[in-house]
Design an enzyme around this catalytic site. Structure first.
Site, mmCIF file in Angstrom:
data_model
loop_
_atom_site.group_PDB
_atom_site.id
_atom_site.type_symbol
_atom_site.label_atom_id
_atom_site.label_comp_id
_atom_site.label_asym_id
_atom_site.label_seq_id
_atom_site.Cartn_x
_atom_site.Cartn_y
_atom_site.Cartn_z
ATOM 1 N N ASP A 203 84.407 -58.012 -52.205
ATOM 2 C CA ASP A 203 85.590 -58.842 -51.972
ATOM 3 C C ASP A 203 86.459 -59.030 -53.204
ATOM 4 O O ASP A 203 87.592 -59.494 -53.104
ATOM 5 C CB ASP A 203 85.146 -60.207 -51.418
ATOM 6 C CG ASP A 203 84.594 -60.052 -50.019
ATOM 7 O OD1 ASP A 203 85.182 -59.272 -49.251
ATOM 8 O OD2 ASP A 203 83.565 -60.678 -49.711
ATOM 9 N N ARG B 256 91.546 -65.045 -45.261
ATOM 10 C CA ARG B 256 91.277 -64.685 -46.659
ATOM 11 C C ARG B 256 92.357 -63.806 -47.299
ATOM 12 O O ARG B 256 92.303 -63.551 -48.504
ATOM 13 C CB ARG B 256 89.939 -63.961 -46.754
ATOM 14 C CG ARG B 256 88.742 -64.771 -46.283
ATOM 15 C CD ARG B 256 88.452 -65.936 -47.209
ATOM 16 N NE ARG B 256 87.316 -66.712 -46.738
ATOM 17 C CZ ARG B 256 86.051 -66.433 -47.031
ATOM 18 N NH1 ARG B 256 85.775 -65.422 -47.799
ATOM 19 N NH2 ARG B 256 85.083 -67.185 -46.566
ATOM 20 N N HIS C 136 86.674 -60.647 -41.682
ATOM 21 C CA HIS C 136 87.478 -59.644 -42.390
ATOM 22 C C HIS C 136 87.836 -58.472 -41.477
ATOM 23 O O HIS C 136 87.141 -58.211 -40.491
ATOM 24 C CB HIS C 136 86.671 -59.067 -43.566
ATOM 25 C CG HIS C 136 86.458 -59.999 -44.707
ATOM 26 N ND1 HIS C 136 85.213 -60.247 -45.253
ATOM 27 C CD2 HIS C 136 87.333 -60.725 -45.442
ATOM 28 C CE1 HIS C 136 85.335 -61.091 -46.272
ATOM 29 N NE2 HIS C 136 86.608 -61.402 -46.401
ATOM 30 N N CYS D 242 80.044 -55.143 -47.947
ATOM 31 C CA CYS D 242 80.308 -56.196 -48.950
ATOM 32 C C CYS D 242 79.407 -56.128 -50.170
ATOM 33 O O CYS D 242 79.743 -56.691 -51.200
ATOM 34 C CB CYS D 242 80.119 -57.589 -48.400
ATOM 35 S SG CYS D 242 79.932 -57.774 -46.706
#
Ligand code: CIR
Length: 259
Positions: free
Chosen positions: A66, A130, A160, A247
């Site tokens: 991220d 986000r 996401h 991730c």
């Protein structure tokens, strides 16, 4: 060669951010074992794994994806949408500096790398809690000169964009069509997740191999039937922190180091 940057699981991962999940207890030892197996798989597939030490004050810091987007020409350091995650950047900057020129997403823009899907020279960025249009405009300005086209994409019902779709090849996607519309992702072949496995679209491409979480055997079969070499990896404990497979690493090409 391929480098995979990872980071040890934080002892405070139980305090992680959660958006679409209820909090359930996370067994740190199990999470560490799954993470170690993931790193071992990356090593077996030819990556040089660079593991950063765990960060006790940064609960979500194992999810290194991220904080940066590493392209061939530049690494974009993000400005994570969750304030609790912004302290993760400095160590990632130091790690990437030897490999790439760095560029930064600046305030007021917010961006999580989990929202950035690179498929060839198309870069799709999820519009989620986000990541926002300010960051998309900044991203476009950073990478436009390198020939990338940047597109904002609506996402439904997940954290996401890459919880909804990932690329197994530049022209082939694995997608949950309930979460994102394929119409917004260019003219690409789409492999849909099995309807019983809504979270299965997050897979990792390592060279010619596709890593699929062990919880999603039916989607793994679909990817395999489409002609891809598939490996299963256990990731259920980190999934409780709303983390998926992509991730946990930043994977990129780098020149081999002389011993
Ligand atoms: C968060 O909410 O930020 C973490 N608990 C999970 C981040 C997962 N990252 C990803 O899917 N790229």
């Amino acid at each position: 060669m391929l480098v995979a940057v990872t980071r040890g699981v934080s002892p405070t991962i139980a305090d992680c951010e959660l958006t679409h999940l209820e909090r359930t207890p996370i067994d740190i030892e199990v999470a560490r074992a799954h993470h170690a197996a993931y790193e071992a798989t990356l090593t077996e597939l030819g990556c040089r794994v660079e593991q950063l030490p765990a960060e006790p004050d940064l609960p979500d810091s194992v999810f290194v994806e991220d904080v940066a987007v590493v392209l061939e020409e530049v690494a974009v350091i993000t400005r994570p949408g969750a304030e609790s995650r912004r302290g993760e950047r400095s160590s990632i900057e130091r790690t990437l500096e030897p490999y790439r020129t760095l560029a930064h997403i600046r305030s007021p823009g917010i961006l999580d790398g989990g929202d950035v899907l690179v498929a060839g020279h198309d870069i799709h960025i999820g519009l989620t809690s986000r990541s926002d249009t300010s960051a998309i405009d900044q991203f476009r300005a950073i990478v436009g000169d390198h020939g990338y086209r940047v597109h904002g994409v609506a996402v439904r019902g997940c954290l996401h964009l890459k919880s909804a779709v990932t690329a197994v090849a530049d022209d082939t996607l694995v997608i949950n069509p309930e979460r994102v519309s394929a119409d917004h992702l260019g003219d690409r072949r789409c492999i849909s997740v099995d309807p019983a496995e809504p979270d299965a679209a997050n897979v990792v491409r390592v060279g010619g191999t596709i890593l699929v979480a062990a919880a999603y055997p039916r989607t793994a079969d679909r990817i395999s039937a489409a002609g891809f070499d598939v490996r299963s990896v256990e990731a259920s404990e980190l999934a409780k922190a709303e983390g998926a497979l992509t991730c946990c690493s930043l994977i990129f090409d780098a020149p081999e180091r002389n011993a």
